[in-house]
Write a protein that holds these residues in place. Structure first.
Motif, short mmCIF file in Angstrom:
data_model
loop_
_atom_site.label_atom_id
_atom_site.label_comp_id
_atom_site.label_asym_id
_atom_site.label_seq_id
_atom_site.Cartn_x
_atom_site.Cartn_y
_atom_site.Cartn_z
N SER A 1 -7.80 5.53 -4.48
CA SER A 1 -6.72 6.47 -4.21
C SER A 1 -6.99 7.81 -4.87
CB SER A 1 -5.38 5.92 -4.70
OG SER A 1 -5.38 5.80 -6.12
N TYR B 1 -2.79 8.20 5.96
CA TYR B 1 -3.39 9.27 5.18
C TYR B 1 -3.24 10.62 5.89
CZ TYR B 1 -6.80 11.76 2.31
OH TYR B 1 -7.41 12.66 1.47
N THR C 1 -5.88 2.67 6.32
CA THR C 1 -5.09 3.76 5.74
C THR C 1 -5.21 5.07 6.52
OG1 THR C 1 -6.92 4.44 4.30
CG2 THR C 1 -5.41 2.76 3.44
N MET D 1 0.81 -1.20 0.00
CA MET D 1 0.00 0.00 0.00
C MET D 1 0.85 1.27 0.00
SD MET D 1 -1.18 2.59 2.26
CE MET D 1 -1.06 1.93 3.92
N ALA D 2 1.89 1.32 0.82
CA ALA D 2 2.61 2.56 1.06
C ALA D 2 3.41 3.04 -0.15
CB ALA D 2 3.55 2.39 2.26
N GLU E 1 0.75 -1.78 8.58
CA GLU E 1 0.31 -1.09 7.37
C GLU E 1 0.98 -1.63 6.10
OE1 GLU E 1 -0.69 1.48 10.76
OE2 GLU E 1 1.21 0.54 10.15
N THR F 1 -6.84 5.66 -0.16
CA THR F 1 -7.82 5.90 0.89
C THR F 1 -8.51 4.60 1.30
OG1 THR F 1 -9.49 6.40 -0.79
CG2 THR F 1 -8.23 8.25 0.10
N TYR G 1 -2.22 8.79 -3.02
CA TYR G 1 -2.36 8.23 -1.69
C TYR G 1 -3.65 7.43 -1.57
CZ TYR G 1 -3.56 13.23 -0.68
OH TYR G 1 -4.00 14.52 -0.72
N PHE H 1 -7.65 0.13 0.92
CA PHE H 1 -6.71 -0.87 0.40
C PHE H 1 -7.03 -2.22 1.02
CE2 PHE H 1 -2.74 -3.07 -0.35
CZ PHE H 1 -2.30 -2.54 -1.55
#
Length: 379
Positions: A205, A360, A356, A176-177, A321, A188, A186, A190
């Motif tokens: 995203s 975020y 996220t 994700m990152a 994450e 929002t 980015y 996932f």
């Protein structure tokens, strides 16, 4: 305990000794129907791809079993590929059909014919070290409406990636990152779903305005909804829903696929098609697909720079994450062992949604700082 006892060391893993079992895309099928043989370096060897008089595409081992001539340097004669060395003729099924200068063709003159299929206008070849026939359910699905002509022609690209194993690109399914740091968006939402021979990523995203040339043109609802699934180890269909304005969504199909060349290199390919929509002429859809192909290509090349310069790592140090990296790799392992050695933990359904929210909030602060710096001319 000394300080060195607590240091985390990287395990780079063992050298790979086999290539994945599964369907691998070699490119757009029509590109092989030009009346010429095509040599493809793949799976540690060379393949020859050619079409017969009916347009049926065949894939054989690329070196003639007589004296090792390169069949890709030969020519198509009738429905056979003729070796440039001594004109031995090889049919699409792998049997030598004629030795023009000999009284008889050797009965044992056979070479390897690779199973093929065509899906979504692309040629796929089946690879299995055990030599199994592919099960029908393993063939990737057809994109809805593709065969009926409801999509623009594929805008197709490829690039040879050297110095990395193809597992690197598959790892992205759960990462994700990296979308924020590498691809300037980015997430929002996932989520990953691993099930049987498929591994899926569901993501929503937004683009990073600090990396957008004209951020003022972004409307509040601008975001991307993505459903991406690997069907086997090397062929992904990514359905993309691009909300570009109120009641204006562009539907995009992105093919992300690869085949191994060696254990340290692979051919990365991607293609983009845009679904027909009212008010969007066909030529505009093709242009839009081309622009998106270039954009995705830039993103892939950003990944490439990471892959080429990173260390292989079997024991990544993760946070919550970071997603189900180990579960994905366990899934991926099923394609590198004998079918009899595939265990339930490689194929059992597994789901994980990554929260996220915290990321975020921090990312938004970074974007705000960058936007403020852009206004003052300080970066």
């Amino acid at each position: 305990m000394s300080g060195t006892d607590t240091v985390r060391h990287i395990d780079t893993g063992q050298e790979m000794t086999r290539f994945a079992r599964g369907w691998h895309c070699l490119g757009l099928a029509e590109s092989f129907r030009d009346g010429r043989p095509h040599g493809i370096d793949a799976f540690g060897t060379m393949l020859v791809v050619f079409a017969d008089s009916d347009g049926q595409i065949h894939v054989l081992d690329g070196y003639c079993r007589h004296m090792g001539g390169n069949l890709a340097q030969g020519e198509i004669k009738g429905d056979q590929i003729a070796c440039p060395f001594h004109d031995w003729r090889w049919g699409g099924g792998g049997r030598c059909t004629l030795v023009p200068y000999a009284k008889r063709t050797p009965r044992l003159a056979r070479t390897r014919a690779w199973p093929t299929t065509e899906v979504n206008g692309q040629l796929l070849v089946w690879h299995d070290p055990e030599g199994s026939a592919p099960a029908t359910e393993l063939i990737p699905p057809t994109i809805e409406g593709f065969d009926e002509g409801r999509w623009s022609p594929w805008q197709w690209s490829s690039v040879l990636i050297e110095g990395a194993h193809c597992r690197e690109i598959v790892d992205n399914v759960v990462d994700m990152a990296h979308f924020f740091y590498i691809h300037h968006a980015y997430p929002t939402y996932f989520k990953n779903v691993i099930d049987g021979h498929t591994a899926s990523q569901f993501m929503e995203s937004k683009p990073r305005p600090d990396y957008t040339p004209n951020p003022e043109k972004l409307w509040d609802g601008t975001y991307l909804r993505s459903e991406a699934t690997y069907f086997g180890p090397a062929y992904m269909i990514n359905w993309l829903h691009n909300d570009l304005g109120p009641d204006f969504t562009v539907e995009v199909a992105l093919i992300n696929c690869h085949y191994p060349v060696t254990h340290h290199s692979f051919m990365l390919q991607w293609g983009v098609a845009v679904r027909e929509m009212p008010g969007l002429p066909a030529d505009n859809a093709a242009k839009l697909a081309g622009a998106m192909n270039s954009s995705f290509g830039e993103g892939f090349l950003e990944d490439v720079e990471i892959w080429k310069n990173k260390s292989p790592i079997e024991n990544p140090l993760l946070t919550e994450e970071d997603g189900p990296v180990y579960q994905l790799r366990r899934w991926y392992e099923q394609f590198y062992v004998d079918a009899a050695d595939v265990t339930p933990d490689m194929t059992t359904r597994y789901e994980q949604e990554v929260d996220t929210t915290h990321a975020y909030e921090l990312w938004q602060q970074e974007v705000d700082r960058n936007m403020a710096a852009r206004k003052t001319g300080i970066r």
